[in-house]
Design a protein around this motif. Structure first.
Motif: not given
Length: 575
Positions: A4-5, A37, A42, A45
């Motif tokens: 994602t990042r 995140a 998440a 994260d």
């Protein structure tokens, strides 16, 4: 770095060609990565991203607060503490961050620095909720500094904005330590019938055992035996101790850290219960809900575990939330620490198995459950979960064998949840084309639970699907609909019963409503296609059948749908 990042950075930095903007771009990327995140739960994260964003912009208080909070929710207490210290040191509104203060106080308490912990708690708190947690923490600090009687006196005088619902449990624990047995008994009883939760129930049972009141203790545990999950397992363990004449020492001498841990856990668990209830009511009202957010309860449970790593209730709460968030590795790490002797062992292993199933790792889930059953042979829910896993994998013979053993162990006086065993075995019998056995089990389920919608619906639907006992099938399904008016599965059964009667106009009304309530159910979508076909709406029928194929139907249903797409439905005369 998470995917994602990484994707977010790629998008943000692709056009950043000027070196003079590198710092701003880094801050923007990290901050947005943290928000993204956090939005998808998440937690690890989010903690890492907000930490990097804080390094890029140390003067941004909101980013500092996020870095603190997400490190705490991730269970990184030592990493969260420096951020908490910065928040408190800033002064002004930032210093009102009560959660930061409670974490720093909890750390001082765990390290035995009781007076420093109290001084930290004496700072400003921004909400009554956090102030209430701090109040109970301060009560246990008083117990460590001046003894349980002094702590009890402090407990009697909360400010008007303090929530006192958990106070009876803490009063009971302190009173027994102070030798005030009658007061402890009264407080325990108030706790059990109010907000004591699993800790309160366990503490009262242990108290009764120590007092030598065997008759009351047995009656209490017999009452708890009728409850599901850990309450029943705690009751079984309590009765076994009474049989051996060995009273529990649990909660006899509670340390300040342990008492404060119970407070943090209790508030976190109460928030979960309230949030789950609100979500359920919203779903019943037809609202479309996003991802669940249980970050504050998670943070409180993390502090509870930090203060008392042996508090299995908090450990299970952490694991359950992480499973909901899809952090199966983190959930397993939390839940694996619950020992077989704990009343929470059974549910912990079930949660771990669910995590494995969510990752499409059924063989590992089966092995985990079988090993748990070996260590806990009386685990009814372990066997029931194992049977469901077998059934989900199409291994219905193994599911039936597992349920045979479970039903046999239940004996002549099955518990309140035993109807589920008969429904599950009946469902597997249906898959094995053993209709007489299935019918007998489903009838037994209704006999055991005549007001349980699932049991009523399963038997009624099975009859309707075969076109037998239709009058009685309608009675059962209509009662189930009355009990669960927003259940797509049950409304589908009612529509299907009308379909079996050939009343397609009535059937389509219910089947369309069922499909609207359960748009991702392959069986309901297939049924809607069938009724459209019978009404001459063949294009719509084929559309629904194609949709049903996209919804991952079972092998048997898939074959039936493919045949209908090729040839349509047989004429009613030849059906």
């Amino acid at each position: 770095m998470s995917l994602t990042r990484a994707l977010l950075f790629a998008g943000l930095l692709a056009g950043a060609g000027c070196a003079t903007h590198e710092a701003d771009t880094s801050l923007t990327g990290e901050y947005l990565a943290g928000r993204l995140a956090a939005r998808v739960n998440a937690i690890d994260d989010a903690a890492a991203a907000y930490s990097a964003a804080h390094e890029a912009a140390p003067g941004q208080v909101d980013i500092l607060r996020d870095a603190f909070f997400y490190h705490l929710a991730a269970g990184e207490i030592d990493a969260a503490a420096p951020y908490a210290e910065k928040l408190v040191a800033i002064g002004g509104e930032a210093s009102n961050d009560g959660l930061a203060r409670t974490l720093l106080a909890a750390r001082a308490l765990k390290q035995g620095r009781l007076r420093q912990a109290r001084a930290i708690l004496n700072g400003p708190m921004e909400t009554p909720f956090v102030k209430s947690v701090g109040f109970l923490t301060d009560v246990w600090i008083e117990a460590g500094l001046a003894g349980p009687e002094s702590a009890m006196a402090r407990l009697e005088n909360p400010d008007t904005d303090i929530f006192a619902g958990f106070n009876p449990l803490h009063r009971a624990l302190l009173a027994e330590m102070a030798g005030k047995i009658d007061e402890a008994r009264a407080a325990h009883q108030a706790s059990v019938f109010a907000l004591g939760g699993p800790v309160g129930r366990a503490a009262y049972g242990a108290f009764l055992e120590r007092r030598g009141d065997e008759e009351t203790a047995r009656a209490y545990y017999k009452l708890l035996e009728g409850e599901p999950g850990p309450a029943r397992r705690a009751a079984e363990a309590g009765l076994a101790r009474l049989d051996r004449g060995r009273a529990s020492r649990a909660y006899a001498k509670v340390s300040p850290s342990e008492g404060a841990a119970i407070a943090f856990y209790s508030f976190g668990a109460a928030m979960i219960d309230q949030a789950a209830g609100q979500r359920a009511r919203a779903q019943e009202a037809g609202f479309i809900l996003g991802e669940p957010r249980f970050n504050l309860p998670l943070a409180l449970a993390r502090i509870a575990l930090y203060l008392d790593p042996k508090l299995d209730e908090a450990r299970r709460l952490v694991g359950t939330i992480l499973n909901v968030y899809g952090d199966y590795e983190g959930a397993t790490a939390a839940l694996a620490g619950i020992a077989p002797s704990s009343p929470h062992f059974e549910q912990a292993r079930i949660e771990m198995a669910r995590g494995l199933m969510a990752q499409a790792r059924p063989a590992e889930a089966i092995n985990l459950l079988r090993e748990a059953i070996r260590r806990d042979p009386d685990g009814r829910e372990l066997r029931f979960t194992l049977a469901n896993v077998y059934a989900g994998q199409g291994e219905h013979d193994k599911a039936v064998a597992t349920l045979d053993e479970l039903i046999g162990r239940a004996g002549d006086e099955p518990d309140d949840g035993a109807w589920r065993y008969y429904v599950a075995r009946g469902a597997s019998y249906l898959e094995l084309d053993r209709w007489p056995d299935a019918e007998a089990d489903l009838e037994r389920a209704v006999e055991l639970a005549p007001d349980e919608p699932t049991a009523l619906n399963y038997l009624g639907y099975s009859w309707a699907e075969r076109g037998v006992n239709l009058e009685r099938a309608f009675e059962l399904i209509e009662k189930a609909v009355e009990l669960e008016p927003r259940s797509g599965a049950i409304i589908d059964s009612l529509g299907w019963a009308y379909y079996q009667l050939g009343d397609y106009e009535k059937a389509v009304v219910h089947l369309e409503r069922a499909a609207a309530l359960e748009p991702d159910d392959a069986t309901i979508t297939d049924h809607l296609g069938d009724v459209y076909w019978r009404l001459g709406r063949k294009t719509e029928a084929r559309y629904q059948w194609r949709r049903a194929l996209e919804l991952d139907p079972g092998v048997r249903l898939k074959a039936l749908i493919e045949k209908k797409l090729e040839k349509g439905l047989a004429s009613e005369e030849g059906a």
